[in-house]
Design an enzyme around this catalytic site. Structure first.
Site, PDB file in Angstrom:
ATOM      1  N   ARG A 173       1.011   4.442  -2.674  1.00  0.00           N
ATOM      2  CA  ARG A 173       1.018   5.863  -2.317  1.00  0.00           C
ATOM      3  C   ARG A 173       2.093   6.616  -3.115  1.00  0.00           C
ATOM      4  O   ARG A 173       1.851   7.704  -3.645  1.00  0.00           O
ATOM      5  CB  ARG A 173       1.293   6.040  -0.825  1.00  0.00           C
ATOM      6  CG  ARG A 173       0.138   5.804   0.087  1.00  0.00           C
ATOM      7  CD  ARG A 173       0.482   6.243   1.500  1.00  0.00           C
ATOM      8  NE  ARG A 173      -0.620   6.069   2.428  1.00  0.00           N
ATOM      9  CZ  ARG A 173      -0.646   6.540   3.662  1.00  0.00           C
ATOM     10  NH1 ARG A 173       0.403   7.234   4.117  1.00  0.00           N
ATOM     11  NH2 ARG A 173      -1.692   6.353   4.445  1.00  0.00           N
ATOM     12  N   LYS A 177       0.826  -1.204   0.000  1.00  0.00           N
ATOM     13  CA  LYS A 177       0.000   0.000   0.000  1.00  0.00           C
ATOM     14  C   LYS A 177       0.866   1.262   0.000  1.00  0.00           C
ATOM     15  O   LYS A 177       0.516   2.264  -0.642  1.00  0.00           O
ATOM     16  CB  LYS A 177      -0.930  -0.010   1.212  1.00  0.00           C
ATOM     17  CG  LYS A 177      -2.032  -1.058   1.132  1.00  0.00           C
ATOM     18  CD  LYS A 177      -2.920  -1.022   2.363  1.00  0.00           C
ATOM     19  CE  LYS A 177      -4.045  -2.041   2.263  1.00  0.00           C
ATOM     20  NZ  LYS A 177      -4.928  -2.021   3.448  1.00  0.00           N
TER      21      LYS A 177
END
Length: 220
Positions: A50, A46
């Site tokens: 980003r 994750k």
């Protein structure tokens, strides 16, 4: 994950009218954690997404909501039951680490607030609600009061939790890693950086959220 993310980013760029992108995180802040495997790998993936969003210049908001009540409070983080225990409770760690708990419905409400708030543009929204920012030793008495009974409490030190994670299979190893992250390492405990962070309870004080105490009513 990378291929799917690239397709999404390319589509957003081609459309040219994407006002805000909310990546599917909805957990701890993946840039601030001490998670162990197998949960750590998810956090790292994750975090990479980003960086891709930021590199592509896509407008975004990250939602950091930490512990869903459905994962933690539905059974007071016990692996062998689907409802809060009424006799004894196993406590991960020493019971004194603050965690941030929120219902799935309230996460949706705060996400809508952020989506319509220009102050949340290119920021991370942290959902740490005052009545739900609690330690295990603060949560359990709320449940005990509901049922009028004192539970037997078994505290499990970090070393033993890590051993259980290593020898357990999915989904128990993943759940234990989640509990270790918040209830032992305190991955919901840190200072807000105004340059990149928003505290939901401060920016959206008008939102009436479900407290931990209220959440337990459904199990009485």
């Amino acid at each position: 994950m990378y291929i799917h993310s690239k397709i999404i980013f390319s589509s957003a760029e081609e459309a040219g009218n994407v006002k805000r992108f909310f990546p599917s995180e909805f957990g701890l802040d993946v840039d601030r954690h001490e998670a162990v495997e197998p949960f750590r790998e998810i956090c790292e993936e994750k975090a990479k997404i980003r960086r891709m969003i930021e590199a592509e210049g896509i407008p975004y908001t990250y939602i950091c909501c930490f512990a869903f009540t459905g994962y933690y409070l539905r059974n007071l983080w016990q692996l062998d039951t689907v409802v809060p225990p009424r006799n004894k409770v196993v406590i991960v760690g020493n019971g004194n680490v603050k965690g941030a708990f929120v219902t799935e419905a309230d996460v949706g409400t705060f996400t809508i607030e952020a989506a319509n708030d220009p102050r949340a543009l290119n920021k991370a929204v942290h959902i740490r609600l005052p009545a739900n920012y609690l330690t295990s030793d603060e949560i359990i008495p709320l449940w005990e009061k509901k049922i009028g009974k004192t539970l037997e409490k078994i505290y499990v030190p970090e070393e033993q939790v890590l051993k259980e994670i290593q020898k357990s299979s999915f989904p128990n190893n993943y759940l234990l890693a989640l509990y270790h992250s918040q209830l032992i390492k305190g991955d919901a405990v840190y200072e807000i950086d105004p340059a990149k962070d928003i505290e939901a309870s401060e920016f959206y004080p008008h939102v009436k959220y479900t407290t931990v105490d209220e959440y337990f009513n459904q199990f009485v």
